[in-house]
Each structure stands twice: as structure tokens, then as C-alpha cells.
Write an enzyme that holds these catalytic residues in place. Structure first.
Site, short mmCIF file in Angstrom:
data_model
loop_
_atom_site.label_atom_id
_atom_site.label_comp_id
_atom_site.label_asym_id
_atom_site.label_seq_id
_atom_site.Cartn_x
_atom_site.Cartn_y
_atom_site.Cartn_z
N TYR A 86 0.85 -1.19 0.00
CA TYR A 86 0.00 0.00 0.00
C TYR A 86 0.89 1.24 0.00
CZ TYR A 86 -3.68 -3.09 1.83
OH TYR A 86 -4.58 -4.09 2.01
N HIS B 42 -6.72 1.32 -1.64
CA HIS B 42 -6.49 -0.11 -1.85
C HIS B 42 -5.02 -0.34 -2.19
CE1 HIS B 42 -10.66 -1.17 -1.66
NE2 HIS B 42 -10.95 -0.14 -2.44
N LYS C 23 -5.45 -4.61 -9.09
CA LYS C 23 -4.07 -4.46 -8.65
C LYS C 23 -3.15 -4.92 -9.78
CE LYS C 23 -5.52 -5.77 -4.06
NZ LYS C 23 -6.19 -4.51 -3.90
#
Lengths: 218, 386
Positions: free
Chosen positions: B299, B307, B338
Site C-alpha cells: 500500500y 487499496h 491491482k
């Protein structure tokens, strides 16, 4: 009995009747690997030839209902004979159509003899056990790389159904990483499928499979 | 609130952009509200603070004097103080990692760098607050778990209402006699489902969960709720806090050597640590990635802020991952928006722990490892066309 051509270890089928027969009788879908000449700009639907995976080819071989012949060799032989026959033809000044027919007959008569010498690509042993298990249960089994697994299992013809299972074929004693379990279960559940791992028990010679669902999702 | 974004200053109120604008407006306000609170709570990025010097005002002799005294008396480096205490589960089948029993320490470790996870919570140790509120006491602010539950309840309610609306529409059509066979089928199905739902609801209401449970009496000792929750630290987090930051003390572990032998018995454990340490030292907040089938999630600031941007998988430098594994993980990770990062650690064997006697030796051991990073994302030409 059908004869199936093998090109460098892989079976390619150019005959629609054979494809139909395989689907109806053996639940074998294969992958259409050609393009559709009318729609060359898309790649969602393929055309002839149908490519069989090593698993599918081996499964058909085991049924003893099919002959395999080496397509490359056959073509080379055909070419050679054509050249040989063309030489006297040009000398005598005969028409070439009759000689072509002769060549075709000669090639076809040679096919069964070569079938034993053909080498097929071999599938991974542990995976093949699971593949066979699923096909014999009546599933259509397709390669599952798109969904990050070995096979996708459809409950019926692939044009009618979505696949139900993402399958991983393992060795019986093979360890499985917990992280693989997480990603497998998670992925299968997110595309509304079920994640299955299977292996052949070396003692009982029977294949065992388990399905895993990711609960509490979404 | 609105004026600081040039987008909202436009006076255009056409129907198309208007809807979009509303959506964005709602989203930014809620996010901003939460982030503002987050910024107040999560001030320190790691659980230590540097000694701060008083302000230096050159033309004020008193200020210069104070500054010099402070500079000389307190060294500018941070002092390591083992202020957090933890224990390990030393049973034979014990859970790896360390546990911080003190709630104050646990909250500090969570708020200053997002270390560990509450043993009875999703991430932040919030069990005490939740339980207090459930028993009618003041439990502080709403926890993440409760926010999620509220959101799910809202979604369920919305779906139910939508279903009823559809049913009404179909019934209306039936009355008017313009129902086509497909709709008739749907109506039949919906009606059956409604009956089933009602039956289920009746069963549910019988077994309605009362807020206070029978077992709750066991929770209360001497008039207060017992603090059952501990903070579970990942082995890598424990080592990082112990050795690199020096703020954690683990029961029964005296030396660094002993610590490493307990927490990283395998080569792969050490490799995971090397990657953890690498990203932590670059300023990322690193948390376990088991949720997404990878080793770490990184992060920018921490879970309350945004996120995770990258999912990190530690790979042995020899060999390569299976294609099917890579495809599966790529899909899981990309579904959560991601990017997948493969990290290769160049040396596979762990160092000789017996030679690591102090922090300097630990640093030297780490310096023998290099990491290579490969980040990639799934690209489908037909879907990724802008």
C-alpha cells in the site's frame, strides 16, 4: 474406422464429419484452430482444422477405434511419387488427371501401414488420469489456461453450456500450496464456477476429485 | 468542499454529465470525510518518532541558546526503546508469528505502520469496540466490519425491492393482457421465489439473533468486558519491529540469532523477509497477501487510505512459475484492480544465523541479497481500448 492425421505430434482434423462424430460419441470438443474466411477480423470463433490436445489424442488412441497416420510423411511421399510419375508422363505425352488418381489411391493404401509408427505428443501423466476420469463421467473437457487451471469441464456440449468446473490434475502425493488454493478457489468462485482438484490413487488405481468453493464471497 | 475541484465549478447541468457529476460528488465527499479522520489518527508511518528540535529564530538569542542545548543534550537519532511486548505460541503445532496482548500496544502498532492483525477481527483489532457496542455500551466509532455489514444489508434490501418492483410490473402487464410467454415464465418463477422467501423470512424471524447472547456473561469479569483480543504479528513483521525498529520485545527470545531461528527456519521464510524489508525500507506499507493468493500486498500509505496497488509474489530465482498458476493469479489480482509483481531474490539460501549476533551483522547479511522486480498486467486488446 476413421483415420486421423498427425502433424508433428499433434492431431489436426479437417473433416467436419469426423468432428461431429467425436463430439457426439466421445464428448471430445477439441479446439478449432483455423480462421473463418468470411470473418477474418475476429478470433472468437475458429474454423477448420480442429486441433486435439495430447490428452484427447491419447484418449482416442486408447479406444482402438482410430488409426493415426503421419501427415507430413504422407505428403512427402505423395509429392515424390508425383514427381516420379510426372517424368514418364511428360515423355509419353499422357494427360495428368489419370496419374493424379493413381497417386491418391497409392497414398490411401499406404496409410494403415504407417499408423503404428506415428508419434503423438504425450500428456502429463497425472493430468491425463483426471482428464479421463472427467470424460468418462460424460463431461466435455477443454484446456483451461484462460482460467488458470489445467482443464475446464462442461456438463454437456460446449456450445450449449458454460463450464462448471476449473480442474487441476495433480500427483497423488503432490503437495499443494495454500496460496494456490486461495487464488484457485477465489478465481473459480468469482466466475461462478467450482474449483476441482483431482489425482489418481496409485494403490486403488482410481481417480479421486474434490471441489472447493470460496464461501463468504461478494 | 465543492469549490476546490475545478470539475464542480462548471455551471453545466445537462442531464448526461449531471448524473456522472452526482456520482462523483457523492464518492469524493465520503472518501474525503474518511481520509480526513484517517489523517488525524494515522500520523506516524512507523512506530517511532524522531526527537524534534525547538524552532530556531536567528535574531532571538534565547532561541539560539535553547536550540544549542537541545542539540547537545538529545542526539538527533531516534532512541530504540522496547516499549511493546509480545509472546510466541510455543506449542508444537503453534501458530507462527508473535502475539501482542496489550490493547494499547496493539492499537499503536496498528495505527503506526499497520502491523499485524486482530485475532478476532478482519484487520484492525476492533473486537472490544464491537462487543461493547453490541452490549449497549459506548464502543467508539463504527468499525470496518460493521461498515461492511451495513453496506451488505443495504444491498440486500435494494435487491429485494427491485425484485418486488419487477414483479409488480409483470403483474400489471398480465392485467393488461400484454404478457409474452417469456415474461409469463419469469412471473411464475418470481412468484414462487417470493413465496419461498416469505417462508424463509418467517423461519428467520423465529430464530432472530438477540443482540445479547447467553455466552456474554462469561465475557464480563469484575464488571468490565474482558479484553480477549490480541494482535497477531507475521514473523516478518515481528523481526522487522524487533531488529530494525527495536520497539518490540518478545518473551523468551534474547538474541537476534534465536529470533531468526524461531521465525525463519526455511530458506523461503528468509526470502519472504528480504522482500518485506525491501519494500518497507522504500516506504511502502506491506501487508500479508493471502487474501489474493500472493505473498505480500503493498500500500502507498495503508489500508484505510487506499487499496493496495501491487500484489507481490516472491519467486525463487531459479525456475519459473507454471503458466496456469500465473494466469490464475493474474486474474484474481486484476479483478481487484491491482498489478501483479513478481519479485526474484537473487540468492536462495538463508544466511548462517549463528554469525548474526548484532544489528550490524544483520544489516551485513541483508546486503548480500538483491531483489529484481517484474510488474505486469493483463492486456486484452478488445477490452483495453480507450
Amino acid at each position: 474406422m476413421f483415420t486421423l492425421p498427425v502433424i508433428s505430434g499433434t492431431v489436426y482434423i479437417y473433416d467436419v464429419e469426423v468432428i461431429k462424430y467425436l463430439r457426439e460419441k466421445y464428448n471430445i470438443g477439441g479446439v478449432l484452430s483455423g480462421i473463418l474466411p468470411q470473418y477474418p477480423q475476429q478470433n472468437k470463433f475458429g474454423g477448420l482444422p480442429l486441433k486435439l490436445s495430447p490428452e484427447e489424442a491419447l484418449y482416442l488412441l486408447e479406444t482402438n477405434e482410430f488409426e493415426f497416420f503421419d501427415d507430413t510423411e504422407t505428403h512427402l511421399d505423395e509429392y515424390k511419387e508425383k514427381v516420379d510419375e510426372d517424368k514418364p508422363d511428360t515423355k509419353n505425352g499422357q494427360s495428368s488427371t489419370t496419374s493424379n488418381n493413381k497417386v491418391e489411391l497409392a497414398v490411401l493404401s499406404k496409410i494403415p501401414k504407417r499408423s503404428s509408427a506415428v508419434k503423438l505428443k504425450e500428456p502429463v501423466n497425472s493430468r491425463y488420469a483426471v482428464y479421463k476420469y472427467l470424460v468418462q463421467k460424460g463431461y466435455f473437457v477443454l484446456p483451461g489456461l484462460r482460467f488458470g487451471c489445467h482443464y475446464m469441464a462442461y456438463p454437456g456440449d460446449i456450445m450449449r453450456y458454460h463450464s462448471h468446473y476449473n480442474v487441476l490434475g495433480l500427483d497423488y502425493d503432490e503437495g499443494i500450496d495454500l496460496l494456490t488454493m486461495v487464488s484457485g478457489g477465489r478465481l473459480a468462485t468469482s466466475v461462478k464456477k467450482c474449483w476441482v482438484i483431482g489425482a489418481k490413487n496409485p494403490e486403488t488405481e482410481e481417480t479421486e476429485a474434490f471441489s472447493i468453493e470460496w464461501s463468504g464471497f461478494g | 468542499m465543492v469549490s476546490d475541484d475545478p470539475f464542480f465549478n462548471s455551471t453545466d447541468s445537462g442531464s448526461g454529465p449531471g448524473i456522472q457529476l452526482d456520482g462523483r460528488f457523492l464518492k469524493t465527499t465520503t472518501n474525503k470525510g474518511y481520509n480526513k479522520r484517517a489523517k488525524d489518527v494515522y500520523v506516524l508511518p512507523l512506530p517511532f518518532s524522531l526527537n524534534s528540535l525547538p524552532a530556531l529564530i536567528p535574531h532571538n538569542p534565547l532561541s539560539v541558546f535553547m536550540y544549542t542545548v537541545a542539540l547537545l543534550s538529545k542526539p538527533l537519532r531516534f532512541t530504540t526503546q522496547k516499549r511493546h511486548k509480545a509472546y510466541i505460541d510455543s506449542t508444537s503445532q503453534g501458530t507462527p508469528g508473535a502475539f501482542v496482548p496489550d490493547l494499547q500496544s496493539a492499537m499503536e502498532l496498528w495505527q503506526q505502520g499497520f502491523f499485524g492483525k486482530g485475532t478476532l477481527s478482519r484487520s484492525e483489532p476492533s473486537w472490544f469496540g464491537r462487543t461493547s457496542r453490541r452490549l449497549g455500551l459506548d464502543g467508539g466509532e463504527l468499525t470496518l466490519e460493521e461498515i461492511t455489514e451495513a453496506r451488505r444489508a443495504k444491498r440486500r434490501k435494494f435487491k429485494k425491492e427491485r425484485e418486488q418492483q419487477q414483479l409488480l410490473e409483470l403483474k400489471q402487464k398480465q392485467k393488461e393482457g400484454v404478457l409474452n410467454p417469456a415474461d409469463a415464465n419469469l412471473l411464475d418463477k418470481n412468484e414462487k421465489k417470493q413465496i419461498e422467501d416469505n417462508e424463509n423470512n418467517a423461519a428467520d424471524s423465529d430464530a432472530v439473533v438477540t443482540k445479547v447472547r447467553k455466552e456474554d456473561t462469561d465475557l464480563i469479569k469484575d464488571g468490565v468486558i474482558e479484553k480477549l483480543e490480541t494482535l497477531h504479528l507475521h514473523p516478518c513483521e515481528a523481526v522487522f519491529l524487533c531488529v530494525c525498529l527495536g520497539v518490540l520485545e518478545i518473551d523468551g527470545i534474547e538474541t537476534i540469532q534465536q529470533l531468526l531461528q524461531t521465525f525463519f527456519p526455511e530458506d523461503s521464510d528468509w526470502q519472504k523477509y528480504v522482500v518485506y524489508h525491501y519494500f518497507r525500507s522504500l516506504g511502502w506499507c506491506v501487508r500479508d497477501g493471502i487474501k489474493f493468493g500472493v505473498d505480500w500486498l503493498i500500500y502507498k500509505q495503508g489500508p484505510p487510505f487506499q487499496h493496495a496497488e501491487f500484489a507481490v509474489s516472491v519467486q525463487p530465482s531459479s525456475g519459473r512459475p507454471d503458466w496456469w498458476w500465473l494466469h490464475a493469479n493474474m486474474r484474481v489480482v486484476n479483478n481487484a484492480k491491482k498489478a501483479m509483481t513478481l519479485v526474484y531474490v537473487t540468492k536462495e539460501e538463508r544466511p548462517d544465523y549463528t554469525k548474526i549476533s548484532n544489528v550490524a551483522a544483520f544489516r551485513k547479511a541483508l546486503s548480500q541479497y538483491t531483489v529484481k522486480i517484474l510488474t505486469f498486467s493483463r492486456f486484452t486488446p478488445s477490452r483495453c481500448r480507450d
